[in-house]
Design a protein around this motif. Structure first.
Motif, short mmCIF file in Angstrom:
data_model
loop_
_atom_site.label_atom_id
_atom_site.label_comp_id
_atom_site.label_asym_id
_atom_site.label_seq_id
_atom_site.Cartn_x
_atom_site.Cartn_y
_atom_site.Cartn_z
N HIS A 1 -9.77 -9.48 17.93
CA HIS A 1 -9.69 -10.11 19.25
C HIS A 1 -8.86 -11.38 19.20
O HIS A 1 -8.02 -11.64 20.06
CB HIS A 1 -11.10 -10.42 19.76
CG HIS A 1 -11.14 -11.09 21.09
ND1 HIS A 1 -11.14 -12.46 21.24
CD2 HIS A 1 -11.15 -10.57 22.35
CE1 HIS A 1 -11.17 -12.76 22.52
NE2 HIS A 1 -11.18 -11.64 23.23
N SER A 2 -9.07 -12.20 18.19
CA SER A 2 -8.36 -13.46 18.07
C SER A 2 -6.85 -13.23 17.92
O SER A 2 -6.03 -13.90 18.58
CB SER A 2 -8.89 -14.25 16.87
OG SER A 2 -8.19 -15.46 16.71
N ILE A 3 -6.48 -12.28 17.06
CA ILE A 3 -5.06 -12.00 16.84
C ILE A 3 -4.41 -11.46 18.11
O ILE A 3 -3.32 -11.89 18.51
CB ILE A 3 -4.89 -11.00 15.68
CG1 ILE A 3 -5.33 -11.65 14.35
CG2 ILE A 3 -3.45 -10.52 15.58
CD1 ILE A 3 -5.38 -10.69 13.19
N MET A 4 -5.09 -10.51 18.76
CA MET A 4 -4.52 -9.90 19.95
C MET A 4 -4.45 -10.89 21.11
O MET A 4 -3.52 -10.86 21.92
CB MET A 4 -5.32 -8.66 20.34
CG MET A 4 -5.25 -7.53 19.33
SD MET A 4 -6.10 -6.02 19.86
CE MET A 4 -4.99 -5.45 21.15
N LEU A 5 -5.43 -11.79 21.19
CA LEU A 5 -5.42 -12.76 22.28
C LEU A 5 -4.25 -13.73 22.13
O LEU A 5 -3.65 -14.16 23.13
CB LEU A 5 -6.75 -13.53 22.32
CG LEU A 5 -7.06 -14.28 23.62
CD1 LEU A 5 -7.07 -13.32 24.79
CD2 LEU A 5 -8.40 -14.99 23.50
N ASP A 6 -3.90 -14.07 20.90
CA ASP A 6 -2.71 -14.91 20.68
C ASP A 6 -1.46 -14.19 21.18
O ASP A 6 -0.58 -14.82 21.79
CB ASP A 6 -2.58 -15.25 19.19
CG ASP A 6 -3.61 -16.26 18.73
OD1 ASP A 6 -4.17 -16.96 19.59
OD2 ASP A 6 -3.84 -16.35 17.51
N ALA B 1 -20.18 -7.24 9.26
CA ALA B 1 -18.80 -6.92 8.88
C ALA B 1 -18.03 -6.37 10.07
O ALA B 1 -16.86 -6.73 10.29
CB ALA B 1 -18.81 -5.92 7.73
N LEU B 2 -18.66 -5.51 10.85
CA LEU B 2 -17.99 -4.94 12.03
C LEU B 2 -17.72 -6.01 13.08
O LEU B 2 -16.65 -6.02 13.70
CB LEU B 2 -18.84 -3.81 12.61
CG LEU B 2 -18.96 -2.55 11.76
CD1 LEU B 2 -20.01 -1.61 12.32
CD2 LEU B 2 -17.62 -1.84 11.64
N GLN B 3 -18.69 -6.90 13.29
CA GLN B 3 -18.48 -7.97 14.25
C GLN B 3 -17.35 -8.90 13.81
O GLN B 3 -16.55 -9.34 14.64
CB GLN B 3 -19.78 -8.76 14.44
CG GLN B 3 -20.84 -8.01 15.23
CD GLN B 3 -22.13 -8.79 15.37
OE1 GLN B 3 -22.51 -9.55 14.46
NE2 GLN B 3 -22.83 -8.63 16.47
N SER B 4 -17.28 -9.17 12.52
CA SER B 4 -16.20 -10.02 12.01
C SER B 4 -14.85 -9.34 12.21
O SER B 4 -13.87 -9.99 12.59
CB SER B 4 -16.43 -10.32 10.52
OG SER B 4 -17.60 -11.06 10.33
N LEU B 5 -14.79 -8.03 11.94
CA LEU B 5 -13.55 -7.29 12.13
C LEU B 5 -13.11 -7.32 13.59
O LEU B 5 -11.93 -7.56 13.90
CB LEU B 5 -13.73 -5.85 11.67
CG LEU B 5 -12.52 -4.90 11.81
CD1 LEU B 5 -11.33 -5.43 11.03
CD2 LEU B 5 -12.88 -3.50 11.33
N LEU B 6 -14.05 -7.14 14.50
CA LEU B 6 -13.73 -7.18 15.92
C LEU B 6 -13.33 -8.59 16.35
O LEU B 6 -12.42 -8.76 17.18
CB LEU B 6 -14.93 -6.70 16.74
CG LEU B 6 -15.15 -5.18 16.76
CD1 LEU B 6 -16.55 -4.85 17.26
CD2 LEU B 6 -14.10 -4.50 17.62
#
Length: 375
Positions: free
Chosen positions: A60-65, A51-56
């Motif tokens: 990461h994906s949102i911020m990288l966009d 769950a923590l890895q999915s949250l990270l």
């Protein structure tokens, strides 16, 4: 004596067999319970880590966009100012560095470009200039701990970015900037016709991991275990706040020393350079196993007592009471009393057979006594 009684001879073997069954069952179930507890601990750790890895990963994906969009805006506004070129040495925050020119205009200690980008997109922006083998911030809105702009500071010479830039490649990912993790983008700046970078375009967003902090703070493994998030320097950034795990120094000690009486497991977090650590004392497992084994033993003993109770009632009603009645009849017969009612003759078992034999004996003795009395 009870030990020589029929009751004892019938009950003691049942008791011994019951106790043996309880002990054997408790031992067997203890091994099964140990495997179950360990599997549940493993499943709990895997679920929380996943769950923590999915949250990270989503963060990461949102911020990288956002980083890519911000970089596009920075490059567009920079290109509008003109062609990039290297300038003469200048002083930024007490450090000597080569100037960076856009359209012939100096960018050293000029913040209009970086501030205009972040006013629209948020985050941070920087212009680096190449000075020797280093890259120095000459225009930035990245802040130092004292709140001032970090001009004059250098790109980490041992970080993952500088190697990519020296090869003429862009870098997008998480880096540590002045002690804080940022999701960043770095692209080389070229002078027209020169294949070597003269500077770097940078945009980035400081990671807001408050949600992650809350999740990890409330996490726990078994009774007194913990989950911790280590940054790229293996320093615990977030950790559980339950039981002994609330002490950061204790967590660091467990992670570094990995004592034999603890189970410590590490998981890499892709794209972040972070490490998730899940740890718990082996005594937690042992305690749960002992608790479950005690409960199993108590339940087994209770069942054994119930079986003995039922067995006792059956023996008392089906065996001992009929035998006691037949004993009284035999005693009465020995004293010349032949009119006893033997109700046990109605039974269809061995006691019924014995009762019939005693009834025939009583009748025979009575007839014999009658014949003797008539002579």
């Amino acid at each position: 004596m009870f030990g020589n009684s029929l009751r004892a001879r019938l009950l003691l073997p049942v008791l011994a067999l019951g106790l043996a069954a309880v002990i054997a069952t408790a031992i067997t179930l203890a091994y099964v319970e140990a495997a179950r507890v360990r599997n549940e601990a493993r499943a709990s750790i895997d679920g929380q880590v996943s769950a923590l890895q999915s949250l990270l990963d989503v963060t990461h994906s949102i911020m990288l966009d956002r980083v890519r969009s911000s970089m596009l805006l920075l490059r567009q506004e920079g290109d509008e100012q003109g062609v990039a070129s290297a300038g003469q040495p200048v002083t930024v925050a007490g450090r000597q560095a080569n100037d960076l020119l856009l359209g012939g205009k100096s960018q050293a200690n000029v913040f209009q470009l970086v501030d205009s980008v972040t006013a629209v997109m948020g985050g941070t922006a920087t212009l680096f200039t190449k000075t020797g083998d280093d890259y120095v911030r000459i225009s930035t809105n990245v802040k130092k701990a004292d709140g001032t702009r970090a001009v004059g500071t250098m790109l980490d010479p041992k970080g993952p970015v500088i190697g990519e830039i020296r090869q003429g490649r862009s870098f997008y990912g998480v880096v540590d900037i002045l002690g804080n993790p940022y999701v960043t983008g770095y692209e080389p700046i070229y002078d027209h016709g020169d294949p070597r970078p003269i500077g770097i375009w940078y945009v980035g967003y400081k990671t807001d991991l408050d949600v992650l902090n809350k999740v990890i703070s409330n996490s726990r493994v078994l009774g007194s275990g913990f989950i911790a998030l280590l940054d790229s320097k293996d320093v615990p950034r977030f950790h559980s706040n339950t039981a002994a795990a609330a002490d950061a120094s204790f967590i660091s000690k467990i992670i570094q020393q990995q004592p034999t009486d603890w189970t410590v497991e590490k998981y890499n977090v892709p794209n972040w350079g972070f490490t998730l650590v899940a740890a718990y004392p082996n005594s937690d497992i042992d305690q749960l196993i002992v608790q479950q084994t005690v409960w199993i033993g108590l339940v087994g003993l209770l069942m054994c007592v119930l079986v003995l109770g039922v067995q006792y009632l059956l023996i008392q009603n089906r065996v001992l009471r009929p035998i006691q009645n037949l004993t009284q009849v035999a005693d009465a017969l020995s004293m010349g009393k032949f009119d006893n009612v033997i109700a046990e003759v109605a039974l269809k078992d061995e006691i019924g057979t014995l009762a019939k034999a005693i009834a025939r004996l009583s009748n025979s003795v009575r007839l014999a006594m009658d014949r003797l009395s008539k002579r």
